[in-house]
Design an enzyme around this catalytic site. Sequence first.
Site, PDB file in Angstrom:
ATOM      1  N   SER A  54     -60.331  -4.231 -56.429  1.00 54.51           N
ATOM      2  CA  SER A  54     -60.175  -3.578 -55.133  1.00 54.51           C
ATOM      3  C   SER A  54     -59.060  -4.282 -54.386  1.00 54.51           C
ATOM      4  CB  SER A  54     -61.477  -3.667 -54.323  1.00 54.51           C
ATOM      5  OG  SER A  54     -61.758  -5.026 -54.013  1.00 54.51           O
ATOM      6  N   LYS A  55     -58.723  -3.776 -53.213  1.00 57.86           N
ATOM      7  CA  LYS A  55     -57.664  -4.400 -52.412  1.00 57.86           C
ATOM      8  C   LYS A  55     -57.999  -5.851 -52.090  1.00 57.86           C
ATOM      9  CE  LYS A  55     -55.900  -0.179 -50.264  1.00 57.86           C
ATOM     10  NZ  LYS A  55     -55.665   0.549 -49.017  1.00 57.86           N
ATOM     11  N   ARG A  56     -59.289  -6.145 -52.027  1.00 58.17           N
ATOM     12  CA  ARG A  56     -59.712  -7.496 -51.672  1.00 58.17           C
ATOM     13  C   ARG A  56     -59.363  -8.494 -52.781  1.00 58.17           C
ATOM     14  NH1 ARG A  56     -64.244  -9.864 -53.106  1.00 58.17           N
ATOM     15  NH2 ARG A  56     -65.182  -7.907 -53.729  1.00 58.17           N
ATOM     16  N   GLU A  58     -56.220  -5.381 -56.186  1.00 56.66           N
ATOM     17  CA  GLU A  58     -55.889  -3.984 -56.439  1.00 56.66           C
ATOM     18  C   GLU A  58     -55.023  -3.436 -55.315  1.00 56.66           C
ATOM     19  OE1 GLU A  58     -55.499  -1.910 -58.451  1.00 56.66           O
ATOM     20  OE2 GLU A  58     -56.488   0.001 -58.227  1.00 56.66           O
TER      21      GLU A  58
END
Length: 487
Positions: free
Chosen positions: A258-260, A263
């Site tokens: 994910s962006k965290r 990603e």
Amino acid sequence: MSTKRAVKVRFAPSPTGDLHVGNIRTALFDWAYARHTGGTFLFRIEDTDTTRVTDEYIQAAIDTLKWLGLQWDEGPEVGGANGPYLQSQRLDIYAEWAQKFLAQGDAYHCYCSPDELEAVREGQRKANVAPGYNGHCRDLTAEQIAAFKAQGREAVVRMRMPDGSTTFTDEIRGDVTFDHKFVPDFVLVRADGSPLYTLAVAIDDILMGVTHVLRGEDLLSSTPRQIRVYQAMGVKLEDYPVFAHLPFVMGQDNAKLSKRNGEVSIAWYREQGYLPEAICNYLALLGWSPGDDRENISMKELTELFTVEKVHSSPARFDMKKLEAINGDKIRALSLEDFTTWTLPFLKKANVIAGTAEEIELVKKALPLIQERIVKLDEAPALLNFLFVKEFAVDPDAVAKISDDAAKDILKRSKKELEALADWNHESIEGALRTSLIEELGLKPRIAFTALRIATTGSTISPPLFESMELLGKDACLTRISAALAL
């Protein structure tokens, strides 16, 4: 992986934003498999969700694939015999097939309202049974249909799932079976007439002659629905596409990427100064291996070595440090000409240079000094800015290191030695300063040359000092040392 038919794979994103790591790994594996088998790589845009897919995102997807070197054989801008390649331009095709399915009895109109469907789902949750459509409208009488229409209800089109199960062979996971009690009748067409993914993707894959579907594991559960559409289309079993569902990509925290945890869009990596071949090289290793311990492979080698049999079924873990290491290796392997081509846009964007012939010539002389030192192209502006800056100033954080008496003495002695040099090149500069500061004064190089580095480049971090001073020129170096002494 079965290749009895001439291979045709497809990359079919629904670009609701910039393409991300997962999208591109899928595209890369599709492209590599097509090139390995001498097959066709088809690029199709799934843009029926007009509320989220925009022309800007579609163009960005096209540009990203081009930048990565994943050129397609059939699709937008290239054309082909199976177009159009934007699903928004194929709505009549989907509507025609939906009507066929209705006429055949494979599909039916469903008049259930959203509130009624939610009430069913709530009851299923309370009863702890598998959620899904309960078949309320499966066998409506003409009178019931007329009553619903009189109420002004709008109908969706649902596919009728038969009793039993669907079994298919996934080329990565082996035989996979879905019990149809967990695959309820599903919507093909919304009430407004727009097709859903399962209808459009299945029809397009068949009509466009796709033979092999390599895609993410998250779409595994949609496969029995697509197979049901093939059946309703009258497709023979041997003409079904072969499926291979790629493993998830996980972050370092073992959570789905994910962006965290890494990603972010490929556009971000591009802006940061990652080379396209480095990105492709690294993504190829997420879930696939050439069969040895190599981590640095070229695009040509990828096409020669890639087979679906070597794709792992277990999740892959995204490691930013490994990507950086591969990118650094790719940068070091560039020719000076290619390194210059890749770096100039970053120098211009950072306003380090305007792009004059004189500036570019100096850049070419300076780039070999940093090629071994950087892992991303966006590091170049900070390292080379000292050569081009119009109003030179020492980094405020470094001023203290050249303000004490010891540093001043080093700079005074250095200036005297440099003024006496007849030949201005890095060998003579280094020779004179080492003799004076190291041999005669007995200073350690780190002490002796840090003050000089700050005075001439403005920072404690720079390309090799003596080569940098040669490129700066004698007058500029002496001027900057004098200015440092005056601080």
